[in-house]
Design a protein around this motif. Structure first.
Motif, PDB file in Angstrom:
ATOM      1  N   TYR A 145       4.803 -20.830  76.469  1.00  7.58           N
ATOM      2  CA  TYR A 145       5.004 -19.689  75.581  1.00  7.58           C
ATOM      3  C   TYR A 145       6.262 -19.858  74.757  1.00  7.58           C
ATOM      4  O   TYR A 145       7.291 -20.309  75.266  1.00  7.58           O
ATOM      5  CB  TYR A 145       5.082 -18.393  76.397  1.00  7.58           C
ATOM      6  CG  TYR A 145       3.749 -18.052  77.015  1.00  7.58           C
ATOM      7  CD1 TYR A 145       2.828 -17.288  76.329  1.00  7.58           C
ATOM      8  CD2 TYR A 145       3.405 -18.529  78.281  1.00  7.58           C
ATOM      9  CE1 TYR A 145       1.588 -16.986  76.881  1.00  7.58           C
ATOM     10  CE2 TYR A 145       2.173 -18.239  78.844  1.00  7.58           C
ATOM     11  CZ  TYR A 145       1.273 -17.471  78.134  1.00  7.58           C
ATOM     12  OH  TYR A 145       0.046 -17.193  78.678  1.00  7.58           O
ATOM     13  N   GLU A 146       6.165 -19.447  73.502  1.00  7.36           N
ATOM     14  CA  GLU A 146       7.291 -19.546  72.576  1.00  7.36           C
ATOM     15  C   GLU A 146       7.320 -18.289  71.717  1.00  7.36           C
ATOM     16  O   GLU A 146       6.302 -17.894  71.142  1.00  7.36           O
ATOM     17  CB  GLU A 146       7.101 -20.786  71.694  1.00  7.36           C
ATOM     18  CG  GLU A 146       8.103 -20.952  70.596  1.00  7.36           C
ATOM     19  CD  GLU A 146       7.756 -22.116  69.662  1.00  7.36           C
ATOM     20  OE1 GLU A 146       8.390 -22.201  68.603  1.00  7.36           O
ATOM     21  OE2 GLU A 146       6.845 -22.914  69.968  1.00  7.36           O
ATOM     22  N   TRP A 147       8.480 -17.658  71.639  1.00  5.71           N
ATOM     23  CA  TRP A 147       8.655 -16.521  70.737  1.00  5.71           C
ATOM     24  C   TRP A 147       8.918 -17.052  69.335  1.00  5.71           C
ATOM     25  O   TRP A 147       9.680 -18.006  69.155  1.00  5.71           O
ATOM     26  CB  TRP A 147       9.826 -15.641  71.184  1.00  5.71           C
ATOM     27  CG  TRP A 147      10.055 -14.527  70.216  1.00  5.71           C
ATOM     28  CD1 TRP A 147       9.414 -13.323  70.185  1.00  5.71           C
ATOM     29  CD2 TRP A 147      10.963 -14.523  69.118  1.00  5.71           C
ATOM     30  NE1 TRP A 147       9.854 -12.570  69.128  1.00  5.71           N
ATOM     31  CE2 TRP A 147      10.811 -13.288  68.460  1.00  5.71           C
ATOM     32  CE3 TRP A 147      11.872 -15.449  68.614  1.00  5.71           C
ATOM     33  CZ2 TRP A 147      11.543 -12.953  67.329  1.00  5.71           C
ATOM     34  CZ3 TRP A 147      12.603 -15.124  67.490  1.00  5.71           C
ATOM     35  CH2 TRP A 147      12.444 -13.878  66.859  1.00  5.71           C
ATOM     36  N   ILE A 148       8.272 -16.444  68.344  1.00  6.02           N
ATOM     37  CA  ILE A 148       8.525 -16.790  66.948  1.00  6.02           C
ATOM     38  C   ILE A 148       8.777 -15.499  66.174  1.00  6.02           C
ATOM     39  O   ILE A 148       8.269 -14.431  66.542  1.00  6.02           O
ATOM     40  CB  ILE A 148       7.355 -17.575  66.302  1.00  6.02           C
ATOM     41  CG1 ILE A 148       6.038 -16.786  66.380  1.00  6.02           C
ATOM     42  CG2 ILE A 148       7.225 -18.954  66.932  1.00  6.02           C
ATOM     43  CD1 ILE A 148       4.887 -17.428  65.608  1.00  6.02           C
ATOM     44  N   PRO A 149       9.551 -15.577  65.105  1.00  5.31           N
ATOM     45  CA  PRO A 149       9.765 -14.376  64.293  1.00  5.31           C
ATOM     46  C   PRO A 149       8.459 -13.935  63.617  1.00  5.31           C
ATOM     47  O   PRO A 149       7.567 -14.755  63.370  1.00  5.31           O
ATOM     48  CB  PRO A 149      10.783 -14.810  63.242  1.00  5.31           C
ATOM     49  CG  PRO A 149      11.189 -16.190  63.564  1.00  5.31           C
ATOM     50  CD  PRO A 149      10.290 -16.724  64.619  1.00  5.31           C
ATOM     51  N   ARG A 150       8.361 -12.659  63.335  1.00  3.29           N
ATOM     52  CA  ARG A 150       7.153 -12.086  62.736  1.00  3.29           C
ATOM     53  C   ARG A 150       6.724 -12.842  61.473  1.00  3.29           C
ATOM     54  O   ARG A 150       5.535 -13.068  61.256  1.00  3.29           O
ATOM     55  CB  ARG A 150       7.387 -10.613  62.415  1.00  3.29           C
ATOM     56  CG  ARG A 150       6.242 -10.004  61.625  1.00  3.29           C
ATOM     57  CD  ARG A 150       6.367  -8.530  61.533  1.00  3.29           C
ATOM     58  NE  ARG A 150       5.806  -8.013  62.777  1.00  3.29           N
ATOM     59  CZ  ARG A 150       5.892  -6.775  63.167  1.00  3.29           C
ATOM     60  NH1 ARG A 150       6.535  -5.909  62.447  1.00  3.29           N
ATOM     61  NH2 ARG A 150       5.342  -6.382  64.286  1.00  3.29           N
ATOM     62  N   GLU A 151       7.671 -13.244  60.649  1.00  2.00           N
ATOM     63  CA  GLU A 151       7.311 -13.924  59.393  1.00  2.00           C
ATOM     64  C   GLU A 151       6.644 -15.280  59.618  1.00  2.00           C
ATOM     65  O   GLU A 151       6.013 -15.823  58.718  1.00  2.00           O
ATOM     66  CB  GLU A 151       8.507 -14.045  58.443  1.00  2.00           C
ATOM     67  CG  GLU A 151       9.699 -14.795  58.977  1.00  2.00           C
ATOM     68  CD  GLU A 151      10.695 -13.914  59.729  1.00  2.00           C
ATOM     69  OE1 GLU A 151      11.760 -14.459  60.080  1.00  2.00           O
ATOM     70  OE2 GLU A 151      10.422 -12.727  59.970  1.00  2.00           O
ATOM     71  N   ARG A 152       6.751 -15.830  60.820  1.00  2.00           N
ATOM     72  CA  ARG A 152       6.066 -17.094  61.142  1.00  2.00           C
ATOM     73  C   ARG A 152       4.740 -16.866  61.856  1.00  2.00           C
ATOM     74  O   ARG A 152       4.104 -17.827  62.286  1.00  2.00           O
ATOM     75  CB  ARG A 152       6.970 -17.982  61.999  1.00  2.00           C
ATOM     76  CG  ARG A 152       8.116 -18.585  61.190  1.00  2.00           C
ATOM     77  CD  ARG A 152       8.931 -19.590  61.955  1.00  2.00           C
ATOM     78  NE  ARG A 152       8.172 -20.530  62.746  1.00  2.00           N
ATOM     79  CZ  ARG A 152       8.586 -21.047  63.908  1.00  2.00           C
ATOM     80  NH1 ARG A 152       9.756 -20.709  64.399  1.00  2.00           N
ATOM     81  NH2 ARG A 152       7.835 -21.901  64.567  1.00  2.00           N
ATOM     82  N   ASN A 153       4.338 -15.597  61.961  1.00  2.00           N
ATOM     83  CA  ASN A 153       3.099 -15.269  62.652  1.00  2.00           C
ATOM     84  C   ASN A 153       2.140 -14.528  61.714  1.00  2.00           C
ATOM     85  O   ASN A 153       1.377 -13.667  62.130  1.00  2.00           O
ATOM     86  CB  ASN A 153       3.413 -14.407  63.897  1.00  2.00           C
ATOM     87  CG  ASN A 153       2.317 -14.459  64.925  1.00  2.00           C
ATOM     88  OD1 ASN A 153       1.514 -15.382  64.964  1.00  2.00           O
ATOM     89  ND2 ASN A 153       2.272 -13.454  65.776  1.00  2.00           N
ATOM     90  N   LYS A 154       2.181 -14.892  60.445  1.00  2.00           N
ATOM     91  CA  LYS A 154       1.440 -14.151  59.422  1.00  2.00           C
ATOM     92  C   LYS A 154      -0.075 -14.241  59.563  1.00  2.00           C
ATOM     93  O   LYS A 154      -0.780 -13.283  59.277  1.00  2.00           O
ATOM     94  CB  LYS A 154       1.860 -14.617  58.024  1.00  2.00           C
ATOM     95  CG  LYS A 154       3.249 -14.171  57.662  1.00  2.00           C
ATOM     96  CD  LYS A 154       3.625 -14.583  56.263  1.00  2.00           C
ATOM     97  CE  LYS A 154       5.030 -14.098  55.946  1.00  2.00           C
ATOM     98  NZ  LYS A 154       5.440 -14.448  54.607  1.00  2.00           N
ATOM     99  N   HIS A 155      -0.594 -15.382  59.974  1.00  2.00           N
ATOM    100  CA  HIS A 155      -2.045 -15.560  60.081  1.00  2.00           C
ATOM    101  C   HIS A 155      -2.620 -14.594  61.117  1.00  2.00           C
ATOM    102  O   HIS A 155      -3.558 -13.836  60.849  1.00  2.00           O
ATOM    103  CB  HIS A 155      -2.355 -17.013  60.432  1.00  2.00           C
ATOM    104  CG  HIS A 155      -3.795 -17.386  60.318  1.00  2.00           C
ATOM    105  ND1 HIS A 155      -4.202 -18.659  60.028  1.00  2.00           N
ATOM    106  CD2 HIS A 155      -4.947 -16.680  60.455  1.00  2.00           C
ATOM    107  CE1 HIS A 155      -5.529 -18.709  59.992  1.00  2.00           C
ATOM    108  NE2 HIS A 155      -6.000 -17.518  60.260  1.00  2.00           N
TER     109      HIS A 155
END
Length: 135
Positions: A112-122
């Motif tokens: 598991y890896e947390w990413i910022p919202r802007e990198r989870n657009k799809h």
């Protein structure tokens, strides 16, 4: 052994409110979309929707490549930390969802890896489309 990336998101309009999730399975080498999943789930909390997105993404990965390793990327710090075992799952509604997610794909092959919202657009777009369709 093949590696896959799962990006998942969930949301609700109100908390609880009309909710949906989106998940995408990607080829990490090319970025190619291999599978998508999205669903309106009715009235639910944001956290429930996030877990439902994770479960859908893991199931899609299992259908594609049951022997793969999976890197899950989500902008939900709560889900990432709970599924990584760093945070306790205290809320009774989250415990069965976390257990279902742990059973959806062999847990020893999921990271598991947390990413910022802007990198989870799809995945975010898919979740919003599901919520729009469920109105």
């Amino acid at each position: 052994m093949r590696e896959l990336v799962v990006e998942a998101d969930g949301g609700s309009r109100g908390n609880p409110g009309p909710a949906g999730y989106g998940a995408v399975v990607l080829d990490p080498a090319t970025g190619e979309t291999l599978a998508e999943a999205a669903e309106y789930i009715g009235v639910a909390t944001n956290n429930v929707a996030e877990y439902k997105g994770l479960i859908a993404g893991l199931r899609a990965a299992l259908d594609l490549a049951p022997d793969a390793t999976v890197r899950v990327r989500m902008d939900s710090k709560l889900v990432v930390e709970q599924m990584s075992g760093r945070w306790k799952i205290k809320h009774p509604d989250m415990k069965p969802l976390a257990a279902e997610a742990a059973r959806a794909f062999p847990a020893d092959r999921v990271h598991y890896e947390w990413i910022p919202r802007e990198r989870n657009k799809h995945a975010d777009r898919l979740a919003n489309e599901a919520m729009d369709a469920g109105k």
